[in-house]
Design a protein around this motif. Structure first.
Motif, PDB file in Angstrom:
ATOM      1  N   TYR A  71      65.778  79.864  19.623  1.00 30.30           N
ATOM      2  CA  TYR A  71      65.635  81.031  18.744  1.00 30.30           C
ATOM      3  C   TYR A  71      65.848  82.286  19.588  1.00 30.30           C
ATOM      4  CZ  TYR A  71      62.999  77.787  15.712  1.00 30.30           C
ATOM      5  OH  TYR A  71      62.618  76.733  14.935  1.00 30.30           O
ATOM      6  N   SER A 107      68.333  84.330  15.218  1.00 31.26           N
ATOM      7  CA  SER A 107      67.431  85.359  15.749  1.00 31.26           C
ATOM      8  C   SER A 107      66.521  85.891  14.643  1.00 31.26           C
ATOM      9  CB  SER A 107      68.309  86.484  16.318  1.00 31.26           C
ATOM     10  OG  SER A 107      67.514  87.487  16.850  1.00 31.26           O
ATOM     11  N   ALA A 142      62.353  80.379  22.894  1.00 27.65           N
ATOM     12  CA  ALA A 142      62.470  81.611  22.099  1.00 27.65           C
ATOM     13  C   ALA A 142      62.602  82.788  23.048  1.00 27.65           C
ATOM     14  CB  ALA A 142      61.237  81.791  21.213  1.00 27.65           C
ATOM     15  N   LEU A 160      58.666  85.171  13.607  1.00 23.89           N
ATOM     16  CA  LEU A 160      58.861  83.992  14.453  1.00 23.89           C
ATOM     17  C   LEU A 160      57.779  82.914  14.324  1.00 23.89           C
ATOM     18  CD1 LEU A 160      60.353  85.080  17.896  1.00 23.89           C
ATOM     19  CD2 LEU A 160      61.128  83.204  16.464  1.00 23.89           C
ATOM     20  N   TYR A 162      70.459  75.505  17.456  1.00 18.70           N
ATOM     21  CA  TYR A 162      70.264  76.955  17.536  1.00 18.70           C
ATOM     22  C   TYR A 162      69.944  77.486  16.145  1.00 18.70           C
ATOM     23  CZ  TYR A 162      71.164  81.941  18.093  1.00 18.70           C
ATOM     24  OH  TYR A 162      71.037  83.308  18.082  1.00 18.70           O
ATOM     25  N   LYS A 163      68.762  78.109  16.005  1.00 12.27           N
ATOM     26  CA  LYS A 163      68.283  78.532  14.676  1.00 12.27           C
ATOM     27  C   LYS A 163      68.543  80.009  14.376  1.00 12.27           C
ATOM     28  CE  LYS A 163      65.791  74.802  13.238  1.00 12.27           C
ATOM     29  NZ  LYS A 163      65.785  74.233  11.898  1.00 12.27           N
TER      30      LYS A 163
END
Length: 329
Positions: free
Chosen positions: A209, A226, A186, A232, A223-224
């Motif tokens: 992230y 932003s 992240a 988060l 890839y999730k």
């Protein structure tokens, strides 16, 4: 997407904690146009800022304690004059270090000499005046003592940053050992800053992230997108949070990588507050904290991750989860 990075969150959280502890906020309002100003005007802006700082500090009385989040946003080459005035009036001035830009610059061989001089003037001269300084960890404390001559007794080792989580609708963060062999990354995924995220071992599942990602999104990479820092903790899916930085997957190299030897990255606190054990570079300043608290594993290279994680049994991971939950509180 400025608010999708941790920089603002760290300062906002510190502010909330200090206000909860009974501090009053001293806000400095300034329109900083130095980036478009000519040379003489730039110099005048520094003195204009000093005037604003003196005005901001005017309600402070003898015997008060002033907390400063450092580096200050509205910095000035003559900030030390405002601090000297406070100290002379028997005010205790405590700095909470978020970033040591001067240290990062000293790690960068190609940094312009004038920029190094300016940062030493802006940061080191002021740090020497503070009554007390809250530093990230023991490595930063040692560095500041040896490189800048700041007495050890003036410094307080924070150990780890707080990461405040609001629980909307009593959302719970429940971590289990299901799918614990995957690793979360992240943060700012810009290739210039986080080149390592574009060269990951194929045998481990990585879940990414953050803003500015331009790499592949297939095979072992998910890839999730932003998210704002407050959201988060509730969306992170995986077994471990990765604390790594720099241009290389072999070791934490480059200025950002070297900086990990002294810095507490805020993402460490994000992972721990979210109940996630860590995978961290073995030479990072926070590696000792992770080992001491049993809340993760250390590796020399990203390519050591598959083997290191495969060695972790379900029982061992559940013990790490319990330790992380304690740290998380």
């Amino acid at each position: 997407e400025a608010h999708h990075t941790a920089g603002v969150k760290a300062r906002d959280d510190a502010e909330k904690i200090l206000i909860d502890a009974g501090c009053k906020e001293l806000a400095i309002e300034i329109s900083d146009d130095r980036y478009t100003a000519g040379k003489l005007d730039k110099l005048l802006i520094h003195f204009k800022l000093l005037k604003e700082w003196n005005k901001t500090f005017s309600p402070v009385k003898k015997g008060d304690v002033v907390f400063i989040q450092f580096p200050v946003i509205n910095h000035t080459l003559v900030f030390d004059i405002a601090i000297k005035k406070l100290i002379k009036n028997d005010v205790k001035v405590v700095a909470l270090i978020h970033d040591l830009e001067v240290l990062r610059l000293l790690l960068f061989d190609g940094a312009p000499i004038m920029r190094k001089w300016r940062l030493k003037r802006e940061e080191v001269s002021v740090m020497k005046l503070f009554s007390e300084i809250i530093v990230h960890n023991e490595s930063m404390l040692e560095y500041m003592n040896q490189a800048f001559g700041i007495p050890k007794e003036k410094m307080i080792n924070l150990e780890i940053f707080d990461y405040l989580i609001d629980n909307p609708e009593n959302k719970k963060i429940e971590r289990t050992s299901d799918n614990y062999k995957s690793v979360i990354i992240a943060g700012n995924l810009d290739k210039m800053k986080a080149a390592y995220a574009y060269d990951l071992p194929a045998e481990t599942q990585f879940v990414l992230y953050g803003p500015n990602y331009t790499g592949k999104k297939d095979g072992n990479i998910t890839y999730k997108g932003s998210f704002p820092p407050d959201d988060l903790p509730f969306v992170l899916e995986g077994g471990f949070g990765l604390v790594w930085d720099g241009i290389s997957s072999e070791t934490c190299a480059g200025v950002w990588g070297e900086y990990l030897k002294y810095n507490n990255p805020h993402k460490t606190s994000l992972y721990l507050a979210s109940g996630l054990p860590l995978v961290i570079w073995e030479k990072a300043a926070l590696a000792d904290f992770v080992v001491k608290n049993g809340c993760g594993i250390t590796v020399a290279s990203l390519f050591d991750i598959p083997e290191a994680i495969n060695k972790v049994t379900k029982d061992e991971y559940e013990a790490m989860l319990r330790n992380t939950k304690e740290v998380s509180e």
